[in-house]
Design an enzyme around this catalytic site. Sequence first.
Site, short mmCIF file in Angstrom:
data_model
loop_
_atom_site.label_atom_id
_atom_site.label_comp_id
_atom_site.label_asym_id
_atom_site.label_seq_id
_atom_site.Cartn_x
_atom_site.Cartn_y
_atom_site.Cartn_z
N LYS A 155 1.68 -2.04 -1.56
CA LYS A 155 0.81 -1.50 -0.53
C LYS A 155 -0.54 -2.20 -0.54
O LYS A 155 -1.26 -2.21 0.46
CB LYS A 155 0.56 0.00 -0.79
CG LYS A 155 1.78 0.86 -0.79
CD LYS A 155 1.37 2.30 -1.16
CE LYS A 155 2.57 3.17 -1.38
NZ LYS A 155 2.18 4.50 -1.89
N GLU B 107 -1.22 -11.34 -0.73
CA GLU B 107 -1.25 -10.39 -1.85
C GLU B 107 -2.68 -9.91 -2.08
O GLU B 107 -3.64 -10.59 -1.70
CB GLU B 107 -0.67 -11.11 -3.10
CG GLU B 107 -0.69 -10.36 -4.39
CD GLU B 107 0.11 -9.06 -4.41
OE1 GLU B 107 -0.15 -8.18 -3.57
OE2 GLU B 107 0.95 -8.90 -5.30
N ASP B 108 -2.82 -8.73 -2.69
CA ASP B 108 -4.16 -8.21 -2.94
C ASP B 108 -4.82 -8.89 -4.13
O ASP B 108 -5.95 -9.37 -4.05
CB ASP B 108 -4.14 -6.68 -3.14
CG ASP B 108 -3.13 -6.20 -4.19
OD1 ASP B 108 -2.39 -7.03 -4.76
OD2 ASP B 108 -3.09 -4.98 -4.46
N ASP C 136 -3.01 -10.85 -11.23
CA ASP C 136 -3.51 -10.43 -12.54
C ASP C 136 -2.76 -11.25 -13.60
O ASP C 136 -3.12 -12.40 -13.86
CB ASP C 136 -3.27 -8.92 -12.64
CG ASP C 136 -3.83 -8.29 -13.88
OD1 ASP C 136 -4.85 -8.76 -14.39
OD2 ASP C 136 -3.25 -7.29 -14.36
N PHE D 130 -10.97 -3.42 -13.93
CA PHE D 130 -10.04 -2.83 -12.98
C PHE D 130 -10.81 -2.48 -11.71
O PHE D 130 -11.77 -1.71 -11.76
CB PHE D 130 -9.36 -1.60 -13.57
CG PHE D 130 -8.16 -1.18 -12.78
CD1 PHE D 130 -6.93 -1.79 -13.01
CD2 PHE D 130 -8.26 -0.22 -11.80
CE1 PHE D 130 -5.82 -1.43 -12.25
CE2 PHE D 130 -7.16 0.15 -11.04
CZ PHE D 130 -5.94 -0.46 -11.27
N ARG E 66 -7.88 3.38 -1.94
CA ARG E 66 -7.48 2.23 -1.10
C ARG E 66 -8.35 2.12 0.14
O ARG E 66 -8.50 1.05 0.72
CB ARG E 66 -6.02 2.38 -0.65
CG ARG E 66 -5.00 2.24 -1.76
CD ARG E 66 -3.61 2.11 -1.14
NE ARG E 66 -2.55 2.38 -2.10
CZ ARG E 66 -2.05 1.48 -2.94
NH1 ARG E 66 -2.51 0.26 -2.95
NH2 ARG E 66 -1.08 1.83 -3.77
P1 IMP Z 1 0.48 -9.04 -11.89
O1 IMP Z 1 1.97 -9.05 -11.77
O2 IMP Z 1 0.04 -8.68 -13.27
O3 IMP Z 1 -0.19 -10.29 -11.40
O4 IMP Z 1 -0.01 -7.80 -11.07
C1 IMP Z 1 -0.32 -7.77 -9.81
C2 IMP Z 1 -0.39 -6.34 -9.30
O5 IMP Z 1 -1.07 -5.44 -10.22
C3 IMP Z 1 -1.25 -6.36 -8.07
O6 IMP Z 1 -0.49 -6.61 -6.94
C4 IMP Z 1 -1.88 -4.97 -8.08
O7 IMP Z 1 -1.01 -4.08 -7.44
C5 IMP Z 1 -1.98 -4.60 -9.55
N1 IMP Z 1 -3.35 -4.83 -10.08
C6 IMP Z 1 -3.74 -5.78 -10.96
N2 IMP Z 1 -5.07 -5.70 -11.21
C7 IMP Z 1 -5.52 -4.67 -10.46
C8 IMP Z 1 -6.84 -4.09 -10.28
O8 IMP Z 1 -7.87 -4.50 -10.84
N3 IMP Z 1 -6.91 -3.04 -9.41
C9 IMP Z 1 -5.81 -2.56 -8.74
N4 IMP Z 1 -4.58 -3.08 -8.88
C10 IMP Z 1 -4.43 -4.12 -9.75
MG MG Z 2 -0.13 -5.79 -5.15
#
Ligand code: IMP
Ligand code: MG
Length: 180
Positions: free
Chosen positions: A44, A101-102, A105, A154, A167
């Site tokens: 989302k 993508e948002d 991480d 975060f 959000r």
């Molecule tokens: P990754 O697979 O670890 O790169 O995670 C990516 C997903 O983790 C993102 O699409 C977000 O949904 C969530 N995420 C990672 N860091 C944050 C943050 O600082 N705030 C909110 N969601 C996060």
């Molecule tokens: Mg995401």
Amino acid sequence: MKNMKIKEILMTEEEISGIVSCLADRINNDCKNCDKLTVICVLKGAAVFASDLIRKLSVPDVKVCFIKAESYGSAVESSGSVKINSYEPLEIQGEDVLIVEDIVDTGHTLSQLTAQLKKLRPRSLKVCTMFDKPTRRCTEFVPDYAGAEIPNEFIVGYGLDFDERYRNLPYVAVLDDCTE
Ligand code: IMP
Ligand code: MG
């Protein structure tokens, strides 16, 4: 449920808008010879960003798809195992595709997602993320376009949540330490 308070505003609405415009300019420049582009918004978190970004794209024919990427792992860190849920068949063979993508991480979600989508044989596949936390990366994943680097904190707002909250904030904020 944990009660979290906003500690600090990291990015204002105006700063976000400037970053989205810069990203759109870069994408428009790279796509100046394309007449079609398929945007895949990862729900989302990317919904707010994608809705702003697509309205700044100048490619004549932009198609928009939504997918949900579910990652199985611990509550705080995503795993290498990502399941894609799509609301309609993803027909991207031969298409130029941009994943929106948002935040990146660890990079697990996007490295898995790009690997799975490549199997559908798009003509090109690029990733645009609004936020990037490169210091947290534990994969080789590098986005093609990244709006802003975020320190190891975060963040919430502009589509990003903590436990499905925040959000709707038009700015990006860091949350304070949790209180039970
Ligand atoms: P990754 O697979 O670890 O790169 O995670 C990516 C997903 O983790 C993102 O699409 C977000 O949904 C969530 N995420 C990672 N860091 C944050 C943050 O600082 N705030 C909110 N969601 C996060
Ligand atoms: Mg995401």
